[in-house]
Design an enzyme around this catalytic site. Structure first.
Site, short mmCIF file in Angstrom:
data_model
loop_
_atom_site.label_atom_id
_atom_site.label_comp_id
_atom_site.label_asym_id
_atom_site.label_seq_id
_atom_site.Cartn_x
_atom_site.Cartn_y
_atom_site.Cartn_z
N SER A 139 -5.70 0.25 5.71
CA SER A 139 -4.69 0.55 4.69
C SER A 139 -3.37 -0.09 5.04
CB SER A 139 -4.50 2.07 4.56
OG SER A 139 -3.43 2.38 3.70
N TYR A 175 -2.22 10.18 8.89
CA TYR A 175 -3.07 9.25 8.14
C TYR A 175 -2.75 7.80 8.51
CZ TYR A 175 -5.06 6.64 4.25
OH TYR A 175 -5.76 5.72 3.50
#
Length: 249
Positions: A141, A155
């Site tokens: 990501s 995250y």
């Protein structure tokens, strides 16, 4: 190199399911895994109807069960006559601000997004090293480019760890037949972020995955997708002072 047979983890919804649709349309045979077997079965039936000439095999798999990861990868490899490409896609986004009493959520996010990704990489690389060929793909990501605040802290850290894992393997295997890719999506609609309000640069799942699939097929070492605006934004994020970055997040 033609990678005919592809395994995708976390394929029951979101980016994984859409990758399965697009790779099937491109003529690939598929092995699809996820925890929700009923959704996998529905997806298999959908793909069989749309592409009757393709082989699609599904298996229930919880990637945090590390022994099961090795067993399922080996079984699918044997059943399909060899996996050419393995896409480490399974992940969650349950992070919360550190120190607010939800260590359980941050631990689950880290164990699923990084430790389970390491298990998948170990299982995949065992297969690829044995025959000295293959393509290992990590779906990471843009959130892993820099440390991020609040609910994104754990995250983003988990995705940064995955990106580092991919780069270490890629460095080791430079010039060899085994290829490693880190695909870093920006804001792409999926079940992972369906609770998030509309954000700038968000694209529909099909559009975002089309860019992901193109980067995977090209076997890019690292790709920010869609390239616009995420390639220039990632470069900026790497050097932006923290006060500037915080105003943008």
């Amino acid at each position: 190199m033609r990678r005919r047979t592809i395994l995708i983890t976390g394929a029951s919804s979101g980016l994984g399911a859409e990758m399965a649709r697009q790779f099937a349309a491109k003529g690939h045979d598929l092995a699809l895994t996820a925890r929700r077997e009923d959704r996998l079965t529905d997806l298999r039936d959908e793909l069989a109807k749309a592409h009757p000439d393709r082989t699609v095999v599904v298996r229930k798999l919880d990637v945090t069960d590390h022994d099961q990861v090795f067993a399922v990868f080996r079984a699918l490899d044997a059943e399909l006559g060899g996996l050419d490409r393995i896409i480490v896609n399974a992940g969650i986004g349950k992070g919360t601000p550190v120190g607010t009493g939800r260590f359980d959520a941050n631990l689950e996010t880290t164990m699923t997004n990084y430790v389970a990704a390491l298990a998948q990489a170990e299982a995949a690389m065992e297969l690829f090293r044995e025959r000295n060929t293959g393509h290992l793909v990590f779906i990471t990501s843009v959130a892993g480019v820099r440390g991020l605040p609040r609910s994104l802290t754990a995250y983003g850290a988990s995705k940064a760890a995955v990106s580092s894992l991919a780069e270490g393997l890629r460095m080791e295997l430079l010039g060899k037949p085994i290829k490693v890719s880190a695909i870093c999506p920006g804001y792409v609609k999926s079940e992972l972020n369906d609770h998030v309000q509309q954000t700038p640069f968000m694209v529909e799942t099909e559009v975002g995955v089309r860019a992901m699939v193109a980067a995977i097929e090209a076997e890019k070492g690292r790709a920010y997708v869609p390239a616009w605006p995420w390639e220039p934004l990632a470069r900026f994020m790497k050097v932006a002072p923290l006060p500037v970055l915080r105003r943008l997040i």
